[in-house]
Design a protein around this motif. Structure first.
Motif, PDB file in Angstrom:
ATOM      1  N   ARG A   1      -2.814  -2.103  -4.547  1.00 31.91           N
ATOM      2  CA  ARG A   1      -1.433  -2.225  -4.078  1.00 31.91           C
ATOM      3  C   ARG A   1      -0.495  -1.405  -4.952  1.00 31.91           C
ATOM      4  O   ARG A   1       0.425  -0.745  -4.456  1.00 31.91           O
ATOM      5  N   LYS A   2      -0.727  -1.422  -6.235  1.00 32.55           N
ATOM      6  CA  LYS A   2       0.138  -0.687  -7.162  1.00 32.55           C
ATOM      7  C   LYS A   2      -0.003   0.821  -6.972  1.00 32.55           C
ATOM      8  O   LYS A   2       1.000   1.545  -6.933  1.00 32.55           O
ATOM      9  N   ILE A   3      -1.227   1.309  -6.846  1.00 32.58           N
ATOM     10  CA  ILE A   3      -1.462   2.749  -6.673  1.00 32.58           C
ATOM     11  C   ILE A   3      -0.751   3.262  -5.420  1.00 32.58           C
ATOM     12  O   ILE A   3      -0.026   4.255  -5.461  1.00 32.58           O
ATOM     13  N   ILE A   4      -0.949   2.570  -4.309  1.00 35.39           N
ATOM     14  CA  ILE A   4      -0.360   3.023  -3.048  1.00 35.39           C
ATOM     15  C   ILE A   4       1.151   2.805  -3.043  1.00 35.39           C
ATOM     16  O   ILE A   4       1.923   3.664  -2.597  1.00 35.39           O
ATOM     17  N   GLY A   5       1.588   1.655  -3.552  1.00 34.98           N
ATOM     18  CA  GLY A   5       3.012   1.358  -3.573  1.00 34.98           C
ATOM     19  C   GLY A   5       3.811   2.344  -4.402  1.00 34.98           C
ATOM     20  O   GLY A   5       4.867   2.831  -3.966  1.00 34.98           O
ATOM     21  N   LEU A   6       3.320   2.676  -5.581  1.00 32.40           N
ATOM     22  CA  LEU A   6       4.042   3.615  -6.440  1.00 32.40           C
ATOM     23  C   LEU A   6       3.974   5.037  -5.891  1.00 32.40           C
ATOM     24  O   LEU A   6       4.940   5.797  -5.998  1.00 32.40           O
ATOM     25  N   ALA A   7       2.842   5.404  -5.295  1.00 30.10           N
ATOM     26  CA  ALA A   7       2.739   6.733  -4.678  1.00 30.10           C
ATOM     27  C   ALA A   7       3.742   6.879  -3.539  1.00 30.10           C
ATOM     28  O   ALA A   7       4.392   7.916  -3.389  1.00 30.10           O
ATOM     29  N   GLY A   8       3.882   5.834  -2.742  1.00 34.69           N
ATOM     30  CA  GLY A   8       4.853   5.860  -1.659  1.00 34.69           C
ATOM     31  C   GLY A   8       6.276   5.939  -2.161  1.00 34.69           C
ATOM     32  O   GLY A   8       7.110   6.664  -1.603  1.00 34.69           O
ATOM     33  N   ARG A   9       6.562   5.216  -3.219  1.00 37.33           N
ATOM     34  CA  ARG A   9       7.912   5.234  -3.806  1.00 37.33           C
ATOM     35  C   ARG A   9       8.269   6.631  -4.307  1.00 37.33           C
ATOM     36  O   ARG A   9       9.362   7.146  -4.041  1.00 37.33           O
ATOM     37  N   VAL A  10       7.357   7.273  -4.999  1.00 42.36           N
ATOM     38  CA  VAL A  10       7.593   8.630  -5.501  1.00 42.36           C
ATOM     39  C   VAL A  10       7.780   9.595  -4.338  1.00 42.36           C
ATOM     40  O   VAL A  10       8.670  10.454  -4.359  1.00 42.36           O
ATOM     41  N   TYR A  11       6.947   9.451  -3.309  1.00 39.33           N
ATOM     42  CA  TYR A  11       7.023  10.342  -2.149  1.00 39.33           C
ATOM     43  C   TYR A  11       8.385  10.254  -1.467  1.00 39.33           C
ATOM     44  O   TYR A  11       8.995  11.287  -1.133  1.00 39.33           O
TER      45      TYR A  11
END
Length: 201
Positions: A169-179
């Motif tokens: 969840r953290k990997i995908i969530g933070l990647a989405g936030r940066v994107y």
């Protein structure tokens, strides 16, 4: 080029969506949808998955919004005895305060013009699940969200069970936030409009 066309995407005011999530959850994982309650929004496809014991054991589903399909959705929940797993909360004004209380954002629309709530959820750092259909097949890369084959309950279940893991969840969530901050910020939208006008005035 001969028509001088440029695509400028909608911008998200990322300053509204602070990042609070530590991605740890010792209780049931909470799935969120904020949407007009219309049949084409696909909320019924998430509800139907809760007939699965493993999903019901690990997840709760909270739905915000109103619309013409609301009674159908509530009947579906009632008829399948899912009242303890699925809750309706009506409309909400300050969605930025809602996102921080959830673990996963899921919106299985049969297409969108843009999908503001999805991008706002990503700006908040929530891992997002959408169908891999237009416009999300183009607007959202597969490494910043979970993209489900259209109408596939099997893949949806697999992705939800995968996201029980806080690290995923953290990997995908933070990647989405940066994107979102890089590609869909309000500042970027304003800058692109300004530059386009200057170049063509």
């Amino acid at each position: 080029d001969e028509n001088n066309i440029k695509v400028i995407h909608n911008g998200i005011d990322t300053s509204r969506f602070n990042y609070y999530n530590d991605y740890n959850n010792n209780d049931k994982i909470k799935i969120l949808t904020i949407s007009a309650l219309e049949e084409w929004k696909g909320i019924q496809n998430v509800i139907s998955l809760f007939s699965d014991n493993l999903i019901r054991k690990n997840f709760e589903y909270h739905i915000y919004g109103s619309g013409s399909f609301e009674n159908n959705l509530k009947e579906m929940v009632k008829n399948n005895n899912l009242d303890f797993s699925i809750q309706f909360y009506g409309t909400v004004n300050h969605i930025e305060k809602v996102f921080q209380d959830y673990d996963i954002y899921c919106q299985l629309s049969d297409g969108e013009a843009f999908g503001f709530s999805i991008f706002e959820a990503m700006a908040s750092g929530l891992p997002v699940i959408v169908y891999d259909i237009p416009p999300f097949d183009i607007l959202i890369p597969s490494d910043v969200a979970k993209k489900v084959k259209h109408k596939s309950q099997k893949i949806l279940k697999e992705y939800l069970l995968e996201l029980r893991d806080a690290k995923r969840r953290k990997i995908i969530g933070l990647a989405g936030r940066v994107y979102i901050r890089e590609k869909f910020s309000l500042d970027k939208m304003v800058s692109e409009y300004f530059n386009y006008i200057i170049r063509n005035s």
